[in-house]
Design an enzyme around this catalytic site. Structure first.
Site, PDB file in Angstrom:
ATOM      1  N   LYS A 129       0.841  -1.228   0.085  1.00  0.00           N
ATOM      2  CA  LYS A 129      -0.074  -0.116  -0.010  1.00  0.00           C
ATOM      3  C   LYS A 129       0.725   1.180   0.071  1.00  0.00           C
ATOM      4  CE  LYS A 129      -4.365   1.005   0.210  1.00  0.00           C
ATOM      5  NZ  LYS A 129      -5.766   0.109  -0.366  1.00  0.00           N
ATOM      6  N   ASP A 169      -7.215   4.522  -4.124  1.00  0.00           N
ATOM      7  CA  ASP A 169      -7.697   4.168  -2.872  1.00  0.00           C
ATOM      8  C   ASP A 169      -8.310   5.559  -2.595  1.00  0.00           C
ATOM      9  OD1 ASP A 169      -7.955   2.115  -0.743  1.00  0.00           O
ATOM     10  OD2 ASP A 169      -7.557   4.107   0.374  1.00  0.00           O
TER      11      ASP A 169
HETATM   12  P1  NDP Z   1     -12.948   7.975  -2.347  1.00  0.00           P
HETATM   13  O1  NDP Z   1     -12.073   8.747  -2.208  1.00  0.00           O
HETATM   14  O2  NDP Z   1     -13.602   7.677  -3.855  1.00  0.00           O
HETATM   15  O3  NDP Z   1     -14.111   8.015  -1.497  1.00  0.00           O
HETATM   16  C1  NDP Z   1     -14.141   8.211  -0.273  1.00  0.00           C
HETATM   17  C2  NDP Z   1     -15.294   8.596   0.902  1.00  0.00           C
HETATM   18  O4  NDP Z   1     -15.287   8.347   1.928  1.00  0.00           O
HETATM   19  C3  NDP Z   1     -15.970   9.938   0.345  1.00  0.00           C
HETATM   20  O5  NDP Z   1     -17.121  10.036   0.394  1.00  0.00           O
HETATM   21  C4  NDP Z   1     -15.253  10.732   1.423  1.00  0.00           C
HETATM   22  O6  NDP Z   1     -16.022  11.880   1.937  1.00  0.00           O
HETATM   23  C5  NDP Z   1     -15.661   9.616   2.786  1.00  0.00           C
HETATM   24  N1  NDP Z   1     -14.353   9.676   3.766  1.00  0.00           N
HETATM   25  C6  NDP Z   1     -12.957   9.596   3.346  1.00  0.00           C
HETATM   26  N2  NDP Z   1     -12.270   9.819   4.666  1.00  0.00           N
HETATM   27  C7  NDP Z   1     -13.224  10.090   5.458  1.00  0.00           C
HETATM   28  C8  NDP Z   1     -12.983  10.500   6.900  1.00  0.00           C
HETATM   29  N3  NDP Z   1     -11.653  10.758   7.546  1.00  0.00           N
HETATM   30  N4  NDP Z   1     -14.096  10.882   7.518  1.00  0.00           N
HETATM   31  C9  NDP Z   1     -15.357  10.732   7.036  1.00  0.00           C
HETATM   32  N5  NDP Z   1     -15.668  10.412   5.626  1.00  0.00           N
HETATM   33  C10 NDP Z   1     -14.364  10.226   4.941  1.00  0.00           C
HETATM   34  O7  NDP Z   1     -12.414   6.403  -1.845  1.00  0.00           O
HETATM   35  P2  NDP Z   1     -12.907   4.852  -2.298  1.00  0.00           P
HETATM   36  O8  NDP Z   1     -14.332   5.048  -2.326  1.00  0.00           O
HETATM   37  O9  NDP Z   1     -12.058   4.472  -3.370  1.00  0.00           O
HETATM   38  O10 NDP Z   1     -12.479   4.229  -0.813  1.00  0.00           O
HETATM   39  C11 NDP Z   1     -13.584   4.054   0.445  1.00  0.00           C
HETATM   40  C12 NDP Z   1     -13.037   3.074   1.291  1.00  0.00           C
HETATM   41  O11 NDP Z   1     -12.896   1.855   0.660  1.00  0.00           O
HETATM   42  C13 NDP Z   1     -11.452   3.148   1.848  1.00  0.00           C
HETATM   43  O12 NDP Z   1     -11.500   2.493   3.185  1.00  0.00           O
HETATM   44  C14 NDP Z   1     -10.913   2.467   0.964  1.00  0.00           C
HETATM   45  O13 NDP Z   1      -9.727   1.983   1.544  1.00  0.00           O
HETATM   46  C15 NDP Z   1     -11.625   1.244   0.720  1.00  0.00           C
HETATM   47  N6  NDP Z   1     -11.337   0.359  -0.708  1.00  0.00           N
HETATM   48  C16 NDP Z   1     -11.240   0.977  -1.842  1.00  0.00           C
HETATM   49  C17 NDP Z   1     -11.070   0.130  -2.886  1.00  0.00           C
HETATM   50  C18 NDP Z   1     -11.029   0.814  -4.286  1.00  0.00           C
HETATM   51  O14 NDP Z   1     -10.879   0.021  -5.063  1.00  0.00           O
HETATM   52  N7  NDP Z   1     -11.007   1.901  -4.176  1.00  0.00           N
HETATM   53  C19 NDP Z   1     -10.922  -1.197  -2.812  1.00  0.00           C
HETATM   54  C20 NDP Z   1     -11.345  -1.852  -1.559  1.00  0.00           C
HETATM   55  C21 NDP Z   1     -11.427  -0.835  -0.317  1.00  0.00           C
HETATM   56  P3  NDP Z   1     -14.907  13.161   1.390  1.00  0.00           P
HETATM   57  O15 NDP Z   1     -15.364  13.526   0.204  1.00  0.00           O
HETATM   58  O16 NDP Z   1     -15.682  14.459   2.229  1.00  0.00           O
HETATM   59  O17 NDP Z   1     -13.587  13.155   2.052  1.00  0.00           O
HETATM   60  O1  2IT Z   2      -7.807  -1.736  -0.406  1.00  0.00           O
HETATM   61  C1  2IT Z   2      -7.871  -2.038  -1.829  1.00  0.00           C
HETATM   62  O2  2IT Z   2      -8.126  -3.339  -1.868  1.00  0.00           O
HETATM   63  C2  2IT Z   2      -7.740  -1.102  -2.854  1.00  0.00           C
HETATM   64  N1  2IT Z   2      -7.938  -0.001  -2.483  1.00  0.00           N
HETATM   65  C3  2IT Z   2      -7.586  -1.510  -4.197  1.00  0.00           C
HETATM   66  C4  2IT Z   2      -6.262  -1.975  -4.538  1.00  0.00           C
HETATM   67  C5  2IT Z   2      -5.707  -2.433  -5.841  1.00  0.00           C
HETATM   68  O3  2IT Z   2      -4.764  -2.861  -6.101  1.00  0.00           O
HETATM   69  O4  2IT Z   2      -6.789  -2.641  -6.792  1.00  0.00           O
END
Ligand code: NDP
Ligand code: 2IT
Length: 449
Positions: A129, A169
């Protein structure tokens, strides 16, 4: 929190000693060790080879300066990092997070989780990561580009198709991956599609990668519901967040006949009893890069925004935390269980605190931990790597079917493993043990390296 047996307790104490102040990393390690008691009892060979101790120490940690010029011509300095945690199963694989809260403890928690998640997919990917404390909020497109270019100017020497393959992420989506990929290509003079995933469809990306984490989470929860003769059809669902994972979780819930009645961002949450209008939400979040309050205003009617209180007090049948770590605590879990919530699936990484997980277990709420429930994102990244390696591109339908099969496979593996190790129906134990044993066996085979 589960009580660790004596041997594992010593391992955990050593992790605390070696990694002071890294609270999220400690939490993630404790969560995995909490499931491994029956494994070390059955497999003394893992302890003899110090497998768990080795797993807790990243293979390599890279920390670097990221200087860039803002639109006013001022020099800005951020910290970039990449933790290459474990490559027993394949090249390091995992996302990059750009958020002001990022420090080594967050990147290590995410990298540690990623080892077991990636193992659980059954695919040939190790765990890693990275990220930066850069805050993209309020930054212009040109500033985002300059930051990404500076970040890659250091990162490029550490990544590669066979070495380490980053993706998105929090704060890193298609736009950022584009700027990162462009800079890599320019520096190296090589079109190496396999060095990053989450690319655009015209330049090496895979169908379904954008949707994969959200869709996969819903597929996983659907499988959990099936074990109780239930489905999403007609259910009220609460999804936290409104980023990549949340948006596509909402989309799949609606396709399966459920109604998402609330979502959020870091400034508050919106309740929309008639069901979130996803086209409008996507327009506000993905095109305008606005807030959920802008959605509520544009939506009108009964949609209302709340700046305080907890989204988890909104009554629902199914809850999908898709924002960030530790966003759902013990009292939130009690509120959900009290309102008759049937199932919780972690779209985010470690969104439920240890207290919350305990409340769900005691109340009999189905609970799908992130390393199983959100593994569809990285699994589809592995499908993107396959397509890049063979210079091929698959259809949406074919790729979505592959994702669905992978999520069913993970669900099955969790249940079978939980049963085998004496915790039937416990997805936390199943995910941790199944993820762990595959990596541990590979590490044993590869010797002391
Ligand atoms: P984005 O940046 O697209 O969206 C994040 C969302 O969560 C936004 O709505 C954001 O609000 C909110 N958020 C982020 N940080 C905070 C915080 N500290 N407090 C409150 N709200 C918060 O990220 P993703 O959707 O990609 O990721 C969301 C989660 O999913 C994370 O935990 C990530 O690790 C996990 N994840 C992502 C994957 C991927 O493929 N993208 C795969 C697997 C897991 P705001 O805009 O106001 O910051
Ligand atoms: O938390 C996760 O699994 C991710 N942000 C996606 C990682 C990836 O390599 O697609």
């Amino acid at each position: 929190m589960p009580v660790l047996d004596e041997k594992l307790h010593d391992v955990y104490d050593e992790v605390l000693r070696r990694n002071p102040g890294e609270l999220e990393f400690h939490q993630a390690v404790h969560e995995v060790l909490g499931s491994l008691g029956p494994v070390v009892a059955k497999h003394p060979e893992y302890a003899d080879a110090q497998i768990i101790e080795r797993l807790c120490e990243p293979e390599r940690q890279i920390i670097f300066r990221v200087p860039w010029l803002d639109d006013a011509g001022r020099v800005q300095i951020n910290r970039g990092m990449r933790v290459e945690f474990n490559s027993a199963l394949g090249p390091f694989k995992g996302g990059l997070r750009f958020h002001p809260s990022v420090y080594l403890g967050i990147v290590k928690f995410l990298g540690f989780e990623q080892i077991f998640k990636n193992s659980l997919t059954g695919m040939p990917i190790g765990g890693g990561k990275g990220g930066s404390d850069f805050d993209p909020k309020g930054r212009s497109d040109a500033e985002i580009m300059r930051f990404c270019q500076s970040f890659m100017t250091e990162l490029y020497r550490h990544i590669g198709e066979y070495t380490d393959v980053p993706a998105g992420d929090i704060g890193v989506g298609g736009r950022e991956i584009g700027y990162l990929f462009g800079q890599y290509k320019r520096i190296t003079n090589r079109y190496e599609s396999g060095i990053l995933t989450g690319k655009g469809l015209t330049w090496g990306g895979s169908q379904v990668r954008t949707e994969a984490t959200g869709y996969g989470t819903v597929f996983f929860v659907d499988e959990m519901l099936r074990t109780r003769g239930e489905s999403f059809d007609g259910k009220r669902v609460v999804v936290s967040g409104s980023g990549n994972v949340a948006l596509y979780a909402i989309e799949k819930v609606h396709q399966l006949g459920g109604t998402v009645v609330a979502c959020s961002d870091s400034s508050g949450y919106v309740v929309d009893g008639k069901g979130i209008d996803l086209d409008l939400l996507k327009e506000v979040k993905e095109v305008r890069r606005g807030r959920v309050a802008d959605y509520a205003e544009a939506r009108g009617g009964d949609a209302r925004v709340a700046a305080d209180g907890s989204i988890w007090n909104v009554p629902c049948d199914i809850a999908l935390p898709c924002a960030t770590q530790n966003e759902l605590n013990g009292s939130d879990a009690a509120a959900l269980a009290g309102n008759g919530c049937l199932a919780v699936g972690e779209g985010a990484n470690m969104p439920a605190t240890p207290d919350a997980v305990e409340v769900f277990a005691e109340a009999g709420v189905l609970f799908g931990p992130g390393k199983a429930a959100n593994a569809g994102g990285v699994a589809t990244s592995a499908l993107e790597m396959q397509q890049n390696a063979s210079r091929d591109s698959w259809t949406f339908e074919y790729t979505e079917n592959r994702l669905n099969d992978i999520m069913r496979g993970i669900h099955q593996r969790c249940l079978e493993t939980a049963e085998e190790y004496g915790s039937p129906g416990n997805y936390v134990a199943g995910a941790n043990i199944a993820g762990f044993t595959r990596v541990a066996d590979a590490m044993l085979a590869l010797g002391v390296i």
